[in-house]
Write a protein that holds these residues in place. Structure first.
Motif, PDB file in Angstrom:
ATOM      1  N   MET A 157       3.609  -0.879  -6.606  1.00 50.68           N
ATOM      2  CA  MET A 157       3.768  -1.442  -5.252  1.00 50.68           C
ATOM      3  C   MET A 157       4.777  -2.584  -5.240  1.00 50.68           C
ATOM      4  N   SER A 158       5.408  -2.745  -4.094  1.00 45.94           N
ATOM      5  CA  SER A 158       6.340  -3.848  -3.877  1.00 45.94           C
ATOM      6  C   SER A 158       5.532  -5.103  -3.518  1.00 45.94           C
ATOM      7  N   PRO A 159       6.165  -6.278  -3.521  1.00 47.59           N
ATOM      8  CA  PRO A 159       5.440  -7.497  -3.121  1.00 47.59           C
ATOM      9  C   PRO A 159       4.813  -7.397  -1.726  1.00 47.59           C
ATOM     10  N   ALA A 160       5.560  -6.816  -0.765  1.00 48.23           N
ATOM     11  CA  ALA A 160       5.024  -6.679   0.597  1.00 48.23           C
ATOM     12  C   ALA A 160       3.850  -5.704   0.623  1.00 48.23           C
ATOM     13  N   GLU A 161       3.958  -4.607  -0.142  1.00 56.28           N
ATOM     14  CA  GLU A 161       2.878  -3.623  -0.212  1.00 56.28           C
ATOM     15  C   GLU A 161       1.652  -4.210  -0.917  1.00 56.28           C
ATOM     16  N   LYS A 162       1.912  -5.087  -1.900  1.00 55.53           N
ATOM     17  CA  LYS A 162       0.805  -5.712  -2.619  1.00 55.53           C
ATOM     18  C   LYS A 162      -0.034  -6.579  -1.690  1.00 55.53           C
ATOM     19  N   ARG A 163       0.623  -7.278  -0.765  1.00 54.54           N
ATOM     20  CA  ARG A 163      -0.123  -8.115   0.175  1.00 54.54           C
ATOM     21  C   ARG A 163      -1.042  -7.277   1.057  1.00 54.54           C
ATOM     22  N   VAL A 164      -0.536  -6.117   1.462  1.00 51.42           N
ATOM     23  CA  VAL A 164      -1.365  -5.197   2.248  1.00 51.42           C
ATOM     24  C   VAL A 164      -2.491  -4.634   1.382  1.00 51.42           C
ATOM     25  N   PHE A 165      -2.154  -4.250   0.163  1.00 47.99           N
ATOM     26  CA  PHE A 165      -3.137  -3.681  -0.769  1.00 47.99           C
ATOM     27  C   PHE A 165      -4.285  -4.661  -1.034  1.00 47.99           C
ATOM     28  N   GLU A 166      -3.953  -5.929  -1.225  1.00 47.27           N
ATOM     29  CA  GLU A 166      -4.987  -6.924  -1.518  1.00 47.27           C
ATOM     30  C   GLU A 166      -5.980  -7.077  -0.358  1.00 47.27           C
ATOM     31  N   ARG A 167      -5.510  -6.870   0.872  1.00 47.91           N
ATOM     32  CA  ARG A 167      -6.423  -6.899   2.022  1.00 47.91           C
ATOM     33  C   ARG A 167      -7.215  -5.596   2.113  1.00 47.91           C
ATOM     34  N   LEU A 168      -6.554  -4.502   1.749  1.00 45.14           N
ATOM     35  CA  LEU A 168      -7.199  -3.184   1.784  1.00 45.14           C
ATOM     36  C   LEU A 168      -8.404  -3.145   0.844  1.00 45.14           C
ATOM     37  N   LEU A 170     -10.279  -5.427   0.060  1.00 50.51           N
ATOM     38  CA  LEU A 170     -11.381  -6.201   0.626  1.00 50.51           C
ATOM     39  C   LEU A 170     -12.153  -5.426   1.693  1.00 50.51           C
ATOM     40  N   GLY A 171     -11.649  -4.224   2.026  1.00 49.27           N
ATOM     41  CA  GLY A 171     -12.326  -3.392   3.015  1.00 49.27           C
ATOM     42  C   GLY A 171     -11.878  -3.632   4.441  1.00 49.27           C
ATOM     43  N   GLU A 172     -10.739  -4.299   4.613  1.00 46.29           N
ATOM     44  CA  GLU A 172     -10.264  -4.598   5.957  1.00 46.29           C
ATOM     45  C   GLU A 172      -9.624  -3.366   6.603  1.00 46.29           C
ATOM     46  N   THR A 173      -9.699  -3.301   7.919  1.00 48.89           N
ATOM     47  CA  THR A 173      -9.060  -2.226   8.679  1.00 48.89           C
ATOM     48  C   THR A 173      -7.576  -2.532   8.837  1.00 48.89           C
ATOM     49  N   ASP A 174      -6.822  -1.540   9.336  1.00 51.72           N
ATOM     50  CA  ASP A 174      -5.388  -1.764   9.567  1.00 51.72           C
ATOM     51  C   ASP A 174      -5.170  -2.936  10.515  1.00 51.72           C
ATOM     52  N   GLU A 175      -6.003  -3.009  11.551  1.00 52.19           N
ATOM     53  CA  GLU A 175      -5.868  -4.081  12.537  1.00 52.19           C
ATOM     54  C   GLU A 175      -6.151  -5.450  11.914  1.00 52.19           C
ATOM     55  N   GLU A 176      -7.181  -5.522  11.064  1.00 57.93           N
ATOM     56  CA  GLU A 176      -7.519  -6.794  10.417  1.00 57.93           C
ATOM     57  C   GLU A 176      -6.430  -7.223   9.439  1.00 57.93           C
ATOM     58  N   ILE A 177      -5.866  -6.251   8.728  1.00 60.99           N
ATOM     59  CA  ILE A 177      -4.770  -6.559   7.803  1.00 60.99           C
ATOM     60  C   ILE A 177      -3.565  -7.090   8.569  1.00 60.99           C
ATOM     61  N   ALA A 178      -3.236  -6.424   9.660  1.00 61.71           N
ATOM     62  CA  ALA A 178      -2.098  -6.839  10.479  1.00 61.71           C
ATOM     63  C   ALA A 178      -2.281  -8.268  10.990  1.00 61.71           C
ATOM     64  N   GLN A 179      -3.471  -8.571  11.434  1.00 61.35           N
ATOM     65  CA  GLN A 179      -3.753  -9.906  11.961  1.00 61.35           C
ATOM     66  C   GLN A 179      -3.676 -10.960  10.857  1.00 61.35           C
ATOM     67  N   ALA A 180      -4.222 -10.645   9.703  1.00 60.47           N
ATOM     68  CA  ALA A 180      -4.238 -11.609   8.595  1.00 60.47           C
ATOM     69  C   ALA A 180      -2.833 -11.887   8.067  1.00 60.47           C
ATOM     70  N   LEU A 181      -1.984 -10.865   8.065  1.00 62.63           N
ATOM     71  CA  LEU A 181      -0.639 -11.010   7.498  1.00 62.63           C
ATOM     72  C   LEU A 181       0.428 -11.295   8.550  1.00 62.63           C
TER      73      LEU A 181
END
Length: 217
Positions: A157-168, A170-181
């Motif tokens: 994964m790329s650095p940007a993908e890693k940030r999404v992965f780390e939220r994933l 944790l069990g977060e939804t796409d919407e929660e990941i988007a809001q957090a990042l």
């Protein structure tokens, strides 16, 4: 490598050091040296390793675990100076004492650092023992943090993908990941699609399984 990072931080205090990890049965593995000659290190791991009184498997099988132990805590100085370990390994290098600092996570021994010194006084005073115990606590915390960072190194994964992965994870939804990042849901979905493709999976469940389960494909 994260083990080198541990040693770099620690060697400010103790230049000649060996860092190791510990299994549940108290055996150690993956020793890493700092400012110890490579030939001497190989000699230690091949010939003198099992003679070291301060290795957990020798020290703690029948004794209470401690954060810091000096060689002379374990064996009287006069007896120690007659040992094969002292006379054949340490003395030719003009070294005398060895001190082991042990790293714990929730009372479980996870690793340690051994360092050798040219006298019997260094690291043995009450004040120095307290300082070593405090340092061992913080080094153990850093060890766990670095091990966790290395935990998913097999995921491409790329650095940007890693940030999404780390939220994933944790069990977060796409919407929660988007809001957090602070990115759009569309961007989250694009990152996830790239993650799936790079890692040969088709969905988030398979990606999480590959990341967290041993031998998962």
């Amino acid at each position: 490598m994260w083990k080198s990072k541990i040693l770099i931080d620690w060697c400010v205090f103790f230049p000649q050091s060996i860092f190791w990890l510990c299994r549940d049965d108290l055996s150690v593995y993956e020793p890493t040296r700092h400012q110890i000659d490579e030939k001497i290190f190989r000699k230690y791991t091949k010939h003198y390793y099992h003679e070291d009184y301060l290795l957990p498997e020798n020290l703690f099988k029948h004794a209470k675990q401690k954060p810091c132990v000096a060689m002379t805590d374990v064996i009287p100085k006069e007896k120690y100076e007659k040992t094969y370990y002292y006379n054949d390994f340490l003395k030719p290098q003009r070294l005398k004492n060895e001190i082991g600092v042990y790293l714990y996570n929730e009372k479980k021994l996870i690793g340690g650092i051994s360092f050798v010194v040219p006298n019997y006084e260094l690291g043995t005073s009450k004040e120095e023992r307290i300082a070593l115990s405090i340092l061992s606590h913080f080094i153990a915390l850093k060890l766990e943090q670095l091990k966790q960072k290395d935990k998913y190194s097999h995921i491409n994964m790329s650095p940007a993908e890693k940030r999404v992965f780390e939220r994933l994870i944790l069990g977060e939804t796409d919407e929660e990941i988007a809001q957090a990042l602070h990115i759009s849901v569309y961007t989250v979905k694009k990152h996830l699609q790239h993650l799936y493709k790079k890692n040969g999976v088709s969905n988030r469940t398979s990606l999480i399984a590959k990341a967290t389960l041993p031998n998962s494909s």
